[in-house]
Design an enzyme around this catalytic site. Structure first.
Site, short mmCIF file in Angstrom:
data_model
loop_
_atom_site.label_atom_id
_atom_site.label_comp_id
_atom_site.label_asym_id
_atom_site.label_seq_id
_atom_site.Cartn_x
_atom_site.Cartn_y
_atom_site.Cartn_z
N CYS A 114 0.78 -1.14 0.11
CA CYS A 114 0.08 -0.10 -0.07
C CYS A 114 0.98 1.30 0.04
O CYS A 114 1.97 1.54 0.94
CB CYS A 114 -0.91 0.04 1.26
SG CYS A 114 -1.81 1.46 1.44
N CYS A 142 0.29 3.26 3.34
CA CYS A 142 0.76 2.89 4.58
C CYS A 142 2.06 3.72 4.87
O CYS A 142 3.03 4.06 4.30
CB CYS A 142 0.89 1.36 4.61
SG CYS A 142 -0.50 0.57 4.90
N HIS A 156 -4.10 0.17 8.26
CA HIS A 156 -4.71 0.07 6.99
C HIS A 156 -5.90 -0.57 6.98
O HIS A 156 -6.70 -0.53 5.96
CB HIS A 156 -3.56 -0.99 6.26
CG HIS A 156 -3.92 -1.23 4.63
ND1 HIS A 156 -3.89 -0.41 3.63
CD2 HIS A 156 -4.73 -2.32 4.09
CE1 HIS A 156 -4.26 -0.74 2.55
NE2 HIS A 156 -4.55 -2.10 2.81
N ASN A 211 -13.70 9.91 -0.46
CA ASN A 211 -14.00 9.20 -1.24
C ASN A 211 -14.11 7.68 -0.75
O ASN A 211 -13.01 7.32 -0.15
CB ASN A 211 -13.59 8.93 -2.65
CG ASN A 211 -14.08 10.34 -3.36
OD1 ASN A 211 -15.05 10.76 -3.13
ND2 ASN A 211 -13.26 10.68 -4.34
N SER A 234 -9.47 4.44 -5.26
CA SER A 234 -8.44 3.37 -5.51
C SER A 234 -7.78 2.63 -4.60
O SER A 234 -6.92 1.69 -4.95
CB SER A 234 -7.60 4.11 -6.75
OG SER A 234 -6.93 4.99 -5.97
N HIS A 267 -7.08 2.15 1.99
CA HIS A 267 -6.36 2.74 3.17
C HIS A 267 -7.37 3.90 3.63
O HIS A 267 -7.63 4.57 2.69
CB HIS A 267 -4.76 3.13 2.89
CG HIS A 267 -4.20 3.66 4.25
ND1 HIS A 267 -3.20 2.68 4.79
CD2 HIS A 267 -4.25 4.76 5.08
CE1 HIS A 267 -2.74 3.28 5.81
NE2 HIS A 267 -3.34 4.53 5.97
N HIS A 296 -8.51 7.12 4.08
CA HIS A 296 -7.87 8.81 3.67
C HIS A 296 -8.96 9.51 3.14
O HIS A 296 -9.94 9.07 2.77
CB HIS A 296 -6.75 8.35 2.81
CG HIS A 296 -7.04 8.15 1.40
ND1 HIS A 296 -7.64 6.77 0.99
CD2 HIS A 296 -7.13 8.68 0.11
CE1 HIS A 296 -7.90 6.62 -0.29
NE2 HIS A 296 -7.71 7.62 -0.73
N GLN A 304 -9.30 13.71 0.96
CA GLN A 304 -8.25 14.57 -0.02
C GLN A 304 -8.84 16.09 0.47
O GLN A 304 -9.80 16.22 0.88
CB GLN A 304 -8.56 14.22 -1.49
CG GLN A 304 -8.17 12.82 -1.87
CD GLN A 304 -8.41 12.68 -3.23
OE1 GLN A 304 -7.68 13.29 -4.29
NE2 GLN A 304 -8.93 11.62 -3.68
N PHE A 315 -27.46 5.02 -9.52
CA PHE A 315 -26.69 6.01 -10.29
C PHE A 315 -27.68 6.92 -11.02
O PHE A 315 -28.86 6.51 -11.38
CB PHE A 315 -25.41 5.63 -11.12
CG PHE A 315 -24.48 4.95 -10.41
CD1 PHE A 315 -23.75 5.71 -9.57
CD2 PHE A 315 -24.13 3.76 -10.45
CE1 PHE A 315 -22.56 5.26 -8.73
CE2 PHE A 315 -22.99 3.24 -9.41
CZ PHE A 315 -22.25 4.02 -8.64
N TYR A 321 -33.87 9.31 -17.67
CA TYR A 321 -34.37 10.76 -17.33
C TYR A 321 -33.61 11.56 -16.44
O TYR A 321 -33.79 12.59 -16.58
CB TYR A 321 -36.03 10.26 -16.64
CG TYR A 321 -36.86 11.54 -16.45
CD1 TYR A 321 -37.48 12.15 -17.56
CD2 TYR A 321 -36.96 12.25 -15.15
CE1 TYR A 321 -38.22 13.38 -17.27
CE2 TYR A 321 -37.55 13.36 -15.07
CZ TYR A 321 -38.19 13.86 -16.21
OH TYR A 321 -38.97 14.97 -15.78
#
Length: 348
Positions: free
Chosen positions: A52, A55, A115, A155, A163, A166, A168, A170, A314, A318
Site C-alpha cells: 500500500c 501505509c 490500513h 471518497n 482506488s 487505506h 484517507h 483529500q 446512479f 430521465y
C-alpha cells in the site's frame, strides 16, 4: 380530487442551497422491498500492507517515501488534478469555445496508519486528530493569496472512485470557488440578506422541531436526511451554532464533529452490514478574502447503495436528460437509518 400529500403523491422538492429540484415518486417505494439479498464477504485487510502506497514507511507511486507516521499524515498528491505552476492565460475562439487556466494544490490525508480501518471503526479520539488536521490544512492553504476555496472530502469505496482502501481523504485547494460551493454562496447570501439569519440555522431549527428526518445529534451537530435529498440515503451534518468554517469551532465542537462523523458512518455500515460507500465533503466559507457571514458549516454525504450491499443507484435515463429522481422519500430513508443499531455490526 384528493388533497395533495407530498408523503404519498409524486412531487418536486426544492433544494434552497443550490436552487435545484428533485422529482420524488413515493408511490413507487410501495413495491415489495428488495432488501439485503446477499452477504458480501469483505476482504480482511492487515493493519499494515507492504504493497500500500499510503501505509507508513512505504514508497508512494511517485517515488517519495512516507514517514513512519503514527496518527494522521498529509502530503501533496503525487498526481494532482491542480498544479501550482500552471501558466496564467486563457483561450477564446468566439462565444462557443473558451478555456481559462486553473491552478491550485491537491493533498492527501491519511486518517490512520492502520490500513484495516475505516472512519466508523476508528475511535472518536483518533477521528478528532483528522478534524484537527482539516483545520490546519484549511488555514494554511486558505491563507495563500492565490487560493479562493479549500475543498475537503472523502471518497469511500471503489464504486465511488476510491482506488485505495487505506483510510484517507483529500483536499483540493483552487484559485476559483468551485461550482457547487459557488451556488451555495449565492443562495445563502441572498437568504442572509433577506432574513438576517443563516439559511441552515433556520432550516435546522425547523427540522429539529419536526423531528421527521433527524438521525442523531450531540451538543454541537445534527446529522439528518435533507428534505431535498437526491441520493437514496443522502445525509448532512450541520453545526448547531452558525459558524462559517472549521476554524471557528471550539475544542468541544471539534470533538463533537468527530463524534457525529463516527455515529453517522456506523449507521451507514449497519444498513447493509457492509463497508458503506459514499462521497462526503465539508462545505464552508470560501477563502477568497471576502467576508462570508452568510456561510454555515455543513458536511454532505452522497452514498450510491440503494437496496443492498451491491444494488447501486446512479443517475441514468430521465435523471441525466431531465431532472434527478428518487423513490425512497427522505422521511423513509431517515426512518430506516434511525432504527439501526448504534453499535457497528462487526462488534455486535
Amino acid at each position: 380530487m384528493d388533497k395533495f400529500d407530498y408523503i404519498e403523491n409524486p412531487h418536486r422538492r426544492y433544494n434552497p442551497l443550490t436552487g435545484e429540484w428533485v422529482l420524488v415518486s413515493p408511490h413507487r417505494s410501495k413495491r415489495p422491498w428488495q432488501g439485503q439479498v446477499e452477504k458480501i464477504v469483505e476482504e480482511k485487510r492487515p493493519s499494515h500492507d507492504p504493497e500500500c502506497y499510503l501505509c507508513s514507511g512505504n514508497e508512494r507511486i511517485g517515488g517519495e517515501k512516507n514517514p513512519n507516521y503514527d496518527d494522521v499524515y498529509a502530503f501533496q498528491n503525487d498526481f494532482s488534478a491542480l498544479l501550482q505552476d500552471t501558466p496564467k492565460g486563457e483561450f477564446s475562439d468566439g462565444d462557443l469555445f473558451r478555456a481559462e487556466c486553473e491552478s491550485g494544490v491537491c493533498k492527501v490525508i491519511c486518517f490512520s496508519p492502520d490500513h484495516s480501518l475505516t472512519v466508523p471503526e476508528m475511535s472518536v479520539e483518533n477521528i478528532r486528530k483528522v478534524v484537527d488536521l482539516w483545520c490546519k490544512e484549511y488555514k494554511e492553504l486558505g491563507d495563500r493569496k492565490e487560493i479562493g476555496y479549500v475543498q475537503i472530502f472523502e471518497n469511500k469505496g471503489s464504486i465511488m472512485g476510491c482506488s485505495n482502501p487505506h483510510p484517507h481523504g483529500q483536499i483540493w485547494a483552487s484559485g476559483l470557488v468551485p461550482l457547487e460551493t459557488s451556488k451555495e454562496t449565492d443562495t445563502q447570501k441572498e437568504y442572509f440578506e433577506k432574513h438576517g439569519n443563516t439559511m441552515l440555522s433556520d432550516y435546522l431549527k425547523t427540522e429539529l422541531e419536526k423531528d421527521e428526518r433527524i438521525l442523531v445529534e450531540n451538543d454541537s451537530f445534527v446529522a439528518l436526511v435533507p428534505f431535498w435529498a437526491v441520493w437514496p440515503f443522502e445525509t448532512m451534518i450541520i453545526s448547531k451554532r452558525a459558524v462559517s468554517n472549521l476554524l471557528e469551532l471550539t475544542s468541544e465542537e471539534k470533538t463533537d464533529l468527530a463524534d457525529i462523523y463516527k455515529k453517522l458512518t456506523v449507521m451507514y455500515d449497519n444498513l447493509f452490514e457492509v463497508s458503506f460507500a459514499y462521497s462526503a465533503g465539508l462545505h464552508q466559507a470560501p477563502t477568497d478574502g471576502e467576508e462570508h457571514h452568510e456561510w454555515h458549516l455543513h458536511m454532505h454525504f452522497y452514498p450510491p447503495l440503494l437496496r443492498s450491499a451491491s444494488v447501486k443507484k446512479f443517475m441514468v435515463g430521465y435523471e441525466m436528460l431531465g431532472t434527478p429522481q428518487r423513490d425512497i422519500t427522505a422521511e423513509g430513508a431517515a426512518k430506516r437509518l434511525k432504527e439501526l443499531s448504534k453499535v457497528h455490526y462487526k462488534y455486535q
